[in-house]
Enzyme design. Structure first.
Site, mmCIF file in Angstrom:
data_model
loop_
_atom_site.group_PDB
_atom_site.id
_atom_site.type_symbol
_atom_site.label_atom_id
_atom_site.label_comp_id
_atom_site.label_asym_id
_atom_site.label_seq_id
_atom_site.Cartn_x
_atom_site.Cartn_y
_atom_site.Cartn_z
ATOM 1 N N TYR A 109 0.862 -1.196 0.000
ATOM 2 C CA TYR A 109 0.000 0.000 0.000
ATOM 3 C C TYR A 109 0.889 1.234 0.000
ATOM 4 O O TYR A 109 1.885 1.306 0.736
ATOM 5 C CB TYR A 109 -0.900 0.028 1.238
ATOM 6 C CG TYR A 109 -1.710 1.307 1.368
ATOM 7 C CD1 TYR A 109 -3.000 1.386 0.854
ATOM 8 C CD2 TYR A 109 -1.177 2.435 1.987
ATOM 9 C CE1 TYR A 109 -3.745 2.557 0.946
ATOM 10 C CE2 TYR A 109 -1.907 3.613 2.083
ATOM 11 C CZ TYR A 109 -3.187 3.666 1.560
ATOM 12 O OH TYR A 109 -3.913 4.830 1.651
ATOM 13 N N GLU A 197 -3.658 7.537 -4.042
ATOM 14 C CA GLU A 197 -3.586 6.243 -3.355
ATOM 15 C C GLU A 197 -3.322 5.126 -4.360
ATOM 16 O O GLU A 197 -4.047 4.988 -5.339
ATOM 17 C CB GLU A 197 -4.893 5.974 -2.606
ATOM 18 C CG GLU A 197 -4.873 4.697 -1.780
ATOM 19 C CD GLU A 197 -6.167 4.487 -1.021
ATOM 20 O OE1 GLU A 197 -6.148 4.539 0.224
ATOM 21 O OE2 GLU A 197 -7.221 4.288 -1.678
#
Length: 386
Positions: A109, A197
């Site tokens: 991530y 993101e």
């Protein structure tokens, strides 16, 4: 402002970040032509909506032939995709992204965002890719690192090293990762993004780094200087009432309650919603008409509130500084007459020309309940809708 995954990936690619090759399709007829641009026998088909959790909702499919791709695309086009972010009403799928499939070895991530609390740029890195980062933060906080960077033209190499340290990349992967971090930083600064993101950021089985999914949000207050970003706006993904509000420069967010609110100033609007909840009801919206609204703007705001069929009553709470209470009153009366107002209306006015505003409302002939203060206003509107 939000954009679609395929749009975010195009921006990433333009800034030199590694992304899988893909094409966007708006109809079944486009598939044969578009997939000729791809060099793969396996594809990933992704529904394009402004919401996460698409895979769990059936909006992401791995397909192993063109025939299967068309079959799944036929199912996805027009489907009402429900995820944890869309709410129970879901969103209709009107475009699909077809991407070359990747052989995944590891998932990470990575995000970059404006940290308002510290007035810095924050990078969030985690070894737990493909998962809800809030869940990781709650259950395994040690698997997340946050690196805060001062606002400047470029990010330093030592700061980049801190961001990617948790990933344990090899030397070649580090070179790619450094370019990726620089790209994210440049996009955030140059394009007025508030969030980028990458979830997941992957290592393939042949050891390449790829941004497998991407999400970007942009600052609405800076969008006037980002014409290329504004052109990416998809009105199908926005609430019609919020689109209408933007035409009049109204800050409007639809909620699920029964009491419509019209307030000037975001802080006062929040306080108004809080006190409605205190007395046992729920606000139907957040609506800030701003500091210098015209009669026409006030009238538009009033009609916007009434367009919500769940609204059983309206509370107007105005503290006139730049805003004049008589202008508010004139706008309210005009809109109430045009819409044939049938729900209770409570008005609390204070500040500039409040007495003139009160007199205008009193002489209007409309059934308007006047309140002396915010506490009194909340009590009256909650009682009126029972």
């Amino acid at each position: 402002m939000n954009i679609h995954e395929h749009q975010a990936k195009k921006i990433l690619k333009n800034f030199g970040a590694p992304v899988s090759k893909g094409v966007v399709v708006f109809s079944l007829d486009e598939i044969d032509k578009k997939i000729k641009e791809l060099n793969s026998k396996n594809f990933v088909l992704k529904a394009q909506i402004h919401a996460g959790g698409r895979g769990k909702g059936g909006g992401v499919k791995l397909v192993k032939s063109v025939d299967e791709l068309k079959e799944q695309a036929k199912i996805m086009f027009g489907m009402n995709l429900i995820t944890h972010q869309t709410g129970p009403e879901g969103k209709e799928v009107k475009r699909l992204y077809v991407e070359e499939a990747s052989d995944i070895s590891k998932e990470f991530y990575l995000s970059c965002l404006v940290d308002r609390a510290s007035s810095k740029i924050a990078f969030i890195s985690s070894t737990e890719g493909g998962m809800d980062i809030e869940k990781v933060a709650s259950e395994n906080p040690e698997k997340i690192i946050t690196t805060k960077v001062d606002l400047k033209s470029e990010i330093d190499i030592d700061e980049i090293e801190r961001v990617i340290k948790i990933f344990n990349f090899n030397s070649e992967q580090k070179i790619t990762a450094q370019k990726l971090i620089k790209a994210l930083y440049k996009i955030l600064i140059q394009k007025d993004a508030t969030l980028i993101e990458i979830n997941p950021l992957i290592i393939t089985k042949d050891q390449r780094i790829i941004c497998l999914d991407a999400k970007m949000n942009f600052d609405d207050n800076a969008i006037f200087r980002q014409a290329d970003i504004l052109n990416l706006r998809d009105l199908n993904e926005e609430d019609p009432a919020e689109i209408e509000a933007s035409k009049y420069d109204l800050a409007y967010i639809k909620l699920n309650g029964s009491i419509g609110c019209m307030v000037n100033g975001a802080g006062l609007a929040m306080a108004t919603m809080d006190i409605i909840k205190l007395y046992g009801e729920e606000p139907a919206n957040f609506l800030d008409v701003g500091g210098g609204a015209s009669k026409e703007k006030v009238s538009a705001a009033f009609k916007l509130i009434l367009s919500d069929k769940n609204v059983k009553g309206i509370l107007i709470n105005i503290f006139g500084g730049i805003m004049r209470c008589d202008v508010i009153a004139e706008g309210v009366i005009e809109a109430a007459k045009e819409t044939n107002l049938k729900v209770p209306l409570v008005v609390r006015l204070a500040g500039t020309n409040f007495q003139e505003g009160k007199d205008i409302l009193d002489k209007s002939g409309l059934k308007i309940l006047s309140a002396s203060d915010l506490n009194d206003a909340a009590k009256k509107i909650v009682e009126a809708i029972k």
